[in-house]
Design a protein around this motif. Structure first.
Motif, PDB file in Angstrom:
ATOM      1  N   ILE A  18       0.850  -1.197   0.000  1.00  0.00           N
ATOM      2  CA  ILE A  18       0.000   0.000   0.000  1.00  0.00           C
ATOM      3  C   ILE A  18       0.887   1.249   0.000  1.00  0.00           C
ATOM      4  N   LYS A  19       1.940   1.204   0.820  1.00  0.00           N
ATOM      5  CA  LYS A  19       2.851   2.343   0.946  1.00  0.00           C
ATOM      6  C   LYS A  19       3.498   2.691  -0.398  1.00  0.00           C
ATOM      7  N   ASN A  20       3.798   1.647  -1.176  1.00  0.00           N
ATOM      8  CA  ASN A  20       4.424   1.879  -2.479  1.00  0.00           C
ATOM      9  C   ASN A  20       3.490   2.544  -3.476  1.00  0.00           C
ATOM     10  N   GLN A  21       2.190   2.401  -3.219  1.00  0.00           N
ATOM     11  CA  GLN A  21       1.238   2.902  -4.222  1.00  0.00           C
ATOM     12  C   GLN A  21       0.478   4.148  -3.806  1.00  0.00           C
ATOM     13  N   ILE A  22       0.536   4.473  -2.521  1.00  0.00           N
ATOM     14  CA  ILE A  22      -0.161   5.683  -2.051  1.00  0.00           C
ATOM     15  C   ILE A  22       0.830   6.574  -1.334  1.00  0.00           C
ATOM     16  N   ASN A  23       0.792   7.843  -1.664  1.00  0.00           N
ATOM     17  CA  ASN A  23       1.739   8.746  -1.027  1.00  0.00           C
ATOM     18  C   ASN A  23       1.106   9.419   0.189  1.00  0.00           C
ATOM     19  N   VAL A  24       1.528   8.983   1.388  1.00  0.00           N
ATOM     20  CA  VAL A  24       0.947   9.601   2.587  1.00  0.00           C
ATOM     21  C   VAL A  24       2.013  10.325   3.407  1.00  0.00           C
ATOM     22  N   ASN A  25       3.202  10.414   2.848  1.00  0.00           N
ATOM     23  CA  ASN A  25       4.311  10.972   3.621  1.00  0.00           C
ATOM     24  C   ASN A  25       4.062  12.376   4.157  1.00  0.00           C
ATOM     25  N   GLU A  26       3.465  13.201   3.304  1.00  0.00           N
ATOM     26  CA  GLU A  26       3.298  14.589   3.733  1.00  0.00           C
ATOM     27  C   GLU A  26       2.079  14.776   4.641  1.00  0.00           C
ATOM     28  N   LEU A  27       1.363  13.684   4.927  1.00  0.00           N
ATOM     29  CA  LEU A  27       0.133  13.835   5.703  1.00  0.00           C
ATOM     30  C   LEU A  27       0.273  13.447   7.161  1.00  0.00           C
ATOM     31  N   THR A  28       1.507  13.246   7.600  1.00  0.00           N
ATOM     32  CA  THR A  28       1.698  12.722   8.952  1.00  0.00           C
ATOM     33  C   THR A  28       1.546  13.805  10.019  1.00  0.00           C
ATOM     34  N   ALA A  29       0.344  14.232  10.255  1.00  0.00           N
ATOM     35  CA  ALA A  29       0.112  15.280  11.247  1.00  0.00           C
ATOM     36  C   ALA A  29       0.297  14.746  12.667  1.00  0.00           C
ATOM     37  N   GLU A  30      -0.636  13.945  13.140  1.00  0.00           N
ATOM     38  CA  GLU A  30      -0.523  13.408  14.496  1.00  0.00           C
ATOM     39  C   GLU A  30      -0.164  11.935  14.478  1.00  0.00           C
TER      40      GLU A  30
END
Ligand code: ATP
Ligand code: MG
Length: 372
Positions: free
Chosen positions: A171-183
């Motif tokens: 999932i990590k390879n296909q979705i970019n969530v890096n910039e969303l790590t708020a809390e």
């Protein structure tokens, strides 16, 4: 419901299953853990997660000591002193981990007695059966051990680094969530996405998707919200294919499916049918929607291939766990803790301080000796 026992609350026995991702904590004779927390510790601002593969002895001791403290005093709200403790462990967990944990529990926390029980064996207590092919698919790896008449057949064990973590990597390879790590941390978000929106698809659909063919109906995209503000789209294709990694064969032609078939093939001829008809899936990853149905389809297809045709097995049967699969092994430990075998197989603090030794679980048919 509480099973009657002669334990007073004071003397009640504690059962802990320290998984690579989640630790389950509770009391023997109870039907579910009191808490399930992430297996991790903080040392000098750094999060230590993988206790089992920690090479640095000092770091492991510190991380485990802190973890046990947090577990007892922050989550369970009970002091470990003079308590009987059962640790549900994988038969493959490193001796160093076991020895370090025993030292910490006996010396730092002064527990009364300690017993390590193998997860694959005690899981069967929850079904009341003694022979099965037990497959634990948790976070880090899949471990398969056949258990015959309560005894683990160690020469047939198999393990592969395929479980929850591998699905999350997909999932990590296909979705970019890096910039969303708020809390929340990225890993927690990915896990949440996996559990809430992904599923294990049928074999036919998976084949079509791999070949780029159309599938009908199409899986819809899902919106995942973080803190009610940020929203990310999880494409239908990702939702449907993330789990396929568990069924893909590696270069040695091994996958979760072939692990099962190889073990059946390598077992005694008279045991083969019994194992195929007594498969017990435990571990959190097996809870995923569609997992069991897909594994059955995969086994049914593969067993008809030339490699496994001679097994002459036409049906695979899975047992249904009485509780969520992620704490079946814990429940087995809880049931074990309500029997007299606990006292026979436990090591007391007095003996540990004398011998500095924790006995292994009996892996033969010889019964544990009872002192006269
Ligand atoms: N309902 C669910 N659907 C899908 N996956 C789930 C579900 N519940 C838990 N999991 C996954 O199961 C995994 C944890 O399972 P479990 O608690 O058995 O692992 P563990 O004991 O910590 O790890 P291991 O047995 O590998 O040491 C995690 O990857 C988690 O995301
Ligand atoms: Mg586990």
């Amino acid at each position: 419901m509480k099973i009657d026992s002669d334990f007073s609350t004071e003397k009640q026995c504690i059962v802990i299953d320290i998984g690579t991702k989640y630790t389950k904590f509770g009391f023997a004779t109870e039907h579910s853990p009191r808490c399930i927390i992430q297996t991790q510790s903080e040392i000098d601002g750094m999060i230590v997660t993988d206790f089992y593969n920690c090479i640095d002895q000092q770091k492991l001791t510190l991380a485990l000591t802190k973890f046990i403290h947090r577990l007892f005093y922050k989550h369970a709200l009970i002091a470990p002193k003079e308590k009987k403790v059962i640790i549900v462990e994988s038969l493959l967990s490193p001796t160093k981990f076991k020895e370090t944990l025993a030292k910490i529990l006996f010396i730092n926390y002064e527990i009364a007695s300690l017993c390590f029980v193998p997860s694959h064996c005690v899981a069967l207590f929850t079904l009341g059966i003694s022979t099965a092919l037990v497959l634990d698919i948790g976070y880090k790896e899949t471990i398969l051990i056949p258990v015959c008449e309560g005894v683990p057949v160690l020469k047939l064990w198999q393990a592969m680094p395929l479980a929850g973590e591998s699905v999350e990597k997909q999932i990590k390879n296909q979705i970019n969530v890096n910039e969303l790590t708020a809390e929340k941390s990225t890993n927690d978000i990915i896990e949440d996405i996996k559990v809430r929106s992904c599923f294990v698809t049928k074999l036919n659909r998976s084949k079509n998707l791999v070949e780029g063919k159309d599938v009908n109906p199409l899986t819809t995209d899902a919106s995942y919200h973080i803190n009610g503000e940020i929203s990310i789209t999880i494409p239908g294709r990702v939702r449907e294919t993330a789990y396929d990694i568990l069924f893909e064969e590696n270069i040695d032609e091994m996958s979760i499916t072939t692990m099962i078939l190889e073990t059946i093939k390598n077992s005694n001829v008279d045991m083969r049918l019994k194992l195929a008809e007594n498969i017990f899936l435990i571990g959190g990853t097996t809870i995923a929607k569609g997992f069991k149905a897909r594994l059955k389809e995969e086994l049914q297809e593969k067993v008809n291939s030339s490699k496994y045709q001679n097994l002459k097995i036409s049906k695979f049967k899975f047992h249904i766990a009485p509780v969520y699969e992620n704490y079946v092994a814990w429940l087995g430990g809880s049931i074990f803790g309500s029997t007299n075998n606990l006292n026979i197989l436990s090591q007391t603090r007095e003996n540990f301080l004398k011998e500095n030794f924790i006995p292994d679980w009996p892996t033969t048919h010889t019964r544990p000796k009872v002192e006269q």
